[in-house]
Design an enzyme around this catalytic site. Sequence first.
Site, PDB file in Angstrom:
ATOM      1  N   THR A  46     -12.385   2.099  42.396  1.00  0.00           N
ATOM      2  CA  THR A  46     -12.227   1.236  41.219  1.00  0.00           C
ATOM      3  C   THR A  46     -12.589   2.001  39.942  1.00  0.00           C
ATOM      4  O   THR A  46     -13.136   3.112  39.988  1.00  0.00           O
ATOM      5  CB  THR A  46     -13.107  -0.028  41.307  1.00  0.00           C
ATOM      6  OG1 THR A  46     -14.461   0.376  41.224  1.00  0.00           O
ATOM      7  CG2 THR A  46     -12.857  -0.807  42.593  1.00  0.00           C
TER       8      THR A  46
ATOM      9  N   GLU B  82     -11.863  -0.100  49.907  1.00  0.00           N
ATOM     10  CA  GLU B  82     -12.121   0.055  48.465  1.00  0.00           C
ATOM     11  C   GLU B  82     -13.599   0.360  48.258  1.00  0.00           C
ATOM     12  O   GLU B  82     -14.459  -0.254  48.898  1.00  0.00           O
ATOM     13  CB  GLU B  82     -11.765  -1.226  47.705  1.00  0.00           C
ATOM     14  CG  GLU B  82     -12.034  -1.074  46.207  1.00  0.00           C
ATOM     15  CD  GLU B  82     -11.855  -2.367  45.423  1.00  0.00           C
ATOM     16  OE1 GLU B  82     -10.708  -2.758  45.179  1.00  0.00           O
ATOM     17  OE2 GLU B  82     -12.889  -2.974  45.057  1.00  0.00           O
TER      18      GLU B  82
ATOM     19  N   GLY C 111      -6.339  -4.658  33.635  1.00  0.00           N
ATOM     20  CA  GLY C 111      -7.787  -4.736  33.447  1.00  0.00           C
ATOM     21  C   GLY C 111      -8.165  -6.083  32.866  1.00  0.00           C
ATOM     22  O   GLY C 111      -7.330  -6.764  32.260  1.00  0.00           O
TER      23      GLY C 111
ATOM     24  N   GLN D  84      -5.698  -9.550  45.492  1.00  0.00           N
ATOM     25  CA  GLN D  84      -7.039 -10.069  45.193  1.00  0.00           C
ATOM     26  C   GLN D  84      -7.596 -10.638  46.501  1.00  0.00           C
ATOM     27  O   GLN D  84      -6.828 -11.031  47.392  1.00  0.00           O
ATOM     28  CB  GLN D  84      -6.833 -11.188  44.158  1.00  0.00           C
ATOM     29  CG  GLN D  84      -7.965 -12.153  43.952  1.00  0.00           C
ATOM     30  CD  GLN D  84      -8.979 -11.548  43.029  1.00  0.00           C
ATOM     31  OE1 GLN D  84      -9.533 -10.510  43.346  1.00  0.00           O
ATOM     32  NE2 GLN D  84      -9.224 -12.202  41.915  1.00  0.00           N
TER      33      GLN D  84
ATOM     34  N   HIS E  17      -2.725 -15.518  39.160  1.00  0.00           N
ATOM     35  CA  HIS E  17      -3.681 -14.859  38.271  1.00  0.00           C
ATOM     36  C   HIS E  17      -4.265 -15.916  37.341  1.00  0.00           C
ATOM     37  O   HIS E  17      -3.533 -16.776  36.844  1.00  0.00           O
ATOM     38  CB  HIS E  17      -2.973 -13.751  37.475  1.00  0.00           C
ATOM     39  CG  HIS E  17      -3.923 -12.966  36.642  1.00  0.00           C
ATOM     40  ND1 HIS E  17      -4.238 -13.318  35.344  1.00  0.00           N
ATOM     41  CD2 HIS E  17      -4.654 -11.864  36.932  1.00  0.00           C
ATOM     42  CE1 HIS E  17      -5.124 -12.448  34.876  1.00  0.00           C
ATOM     43  NE2 HIS E  17      -5.387 -11.559  35.816  1.00  0.00           N
TER      44      HIS E  17
ATOM     45  N   LYS F  90       6.854  -6.314  37.352  1.00  0.00           N
ATOM     46  CA  LYS F  90       5.915  -5.206  37.590  1.00  0.00           C
ATOM     47  C   LYS F  90       6.412  -4.339  38.747  1.00  0.00           C
ATOM     48  O   LYS F  90       6.420  -3.113  38.651  1.00  0.00           O
ATOM     49  CB  LYS F  90       4.532  -5.804  37.890  1.00  0.00           C
ATOM     50  CG  LYS F  90       3.458  -4.815  38.206  1.00  0.00           C
ATOM     51  CD  LYS F  90       2.083  -5.333  37.868  1.00  0.00           C
ATOM     52  CE  LYS F  90       1.397  -6.112  38.949  1.00  0.00           C
ATOM     53  NZ  LYS F  90       0.024  -6.459  38.602  1.00  0.00           N
TER      54      LYS F  90
END
Length: 284
Positions: A42, A11, A103, A170, A143, A159
């Site tokens: 990102t 990333e 987001g 994460q 989360h 999802k």
Amino acid sequence: MSSQSPPLSFEVFPPNPAVGNEKIMAVLKEMQDLAPHFISVTASNRKFNIEETTVRLADFIYNDLQIPTIAHLPAVYLTKEMVSDTLEALDRVGVHKVLALRGDIVPNMEPKKDFTYATDLIEYIKEQAPHFEIIGACYPEGHPDSLDRVSDIKNLKKKVDAGCSSLVTQLFFDNERFYDFQERCTLAGIEIPIHAGIMPILNRNQALRLLKTCENIHLPRKFKTILDKYEYNPESLRAAGLAYAIDQIVDLVTQDVAGVHLYTMNNSNTAHQIYQATHTFFNK
Ligand code: FAD
């Protein structure tokens, strides 16, 4: 246990447009010989225009470096029209993989009403641009906004069912938490590949930021001791942080992880050092 080698991916984040892309382009060229499975870019739609930042960098990675590319797309501060424009911009440069995100919600900034959850965005992309491949984000330790782990996994299942081909986690520092999460996903019927997000902690500022922003992420004793002992010894902190990440990766690949996604922090040295130590485990 399977003998298959998982993929390694990276990333990066686009710099502030005022700074320009020269430095990050040089960094990416240095990463090119590591042949990552993909590089994800990102996006910050609160501060910058996604086309000027994320799409431009994704174009460079995909077309100039010929590396498969995923563009992040956080939608809570975008309208449907803005998302369609971004998808069209990605289409024009040939990038057809999107990490679809809600987001982060920013205090005192009113979200636009079109996308409340990542699932809303995924449904919209499926409708408007079905040729895009969609990847989702997930949180092995839950989360921060979720009421409990059960509802979090149920929401993740929704999802995935909306149309994700894979998930990226994460960052985490305790592999046991990741294995536990994988098991809960399997029990919930989530069967797509889950790429483990690994962030090597290499300097004091990064460690302080982490402690401030990632309250719900468990820091094992071994990890905390490294931060305490080498807080003011940059060379040792870097070496120990790297060794810790390598140790995590070796354990993950031994346990047949579907993929490792390295949060490079735009540092090609880090990517090279991790690659040197672990490349025999990865699929080329
Ligand atoms: P969602 O999947 O929508 O989940 C958000 C919360 O809502 C969760 O608590 C979930 O349980 C709950 N929820 C979901 N669906 C429902 C539903 N139907 N009903 C009720 N509750 C629901 N942020 C950026 O701004 N830019 C980036 O580039 C970026 N990249 C990231 C990359 C990765 C790999 C990860 C893990 C995160 C990234 N983030 C990025 C951060 C992300 O935007 C935040 O963590 C955000 O708070 C949640 O986004 P999400 O897409 O996971 O949300």
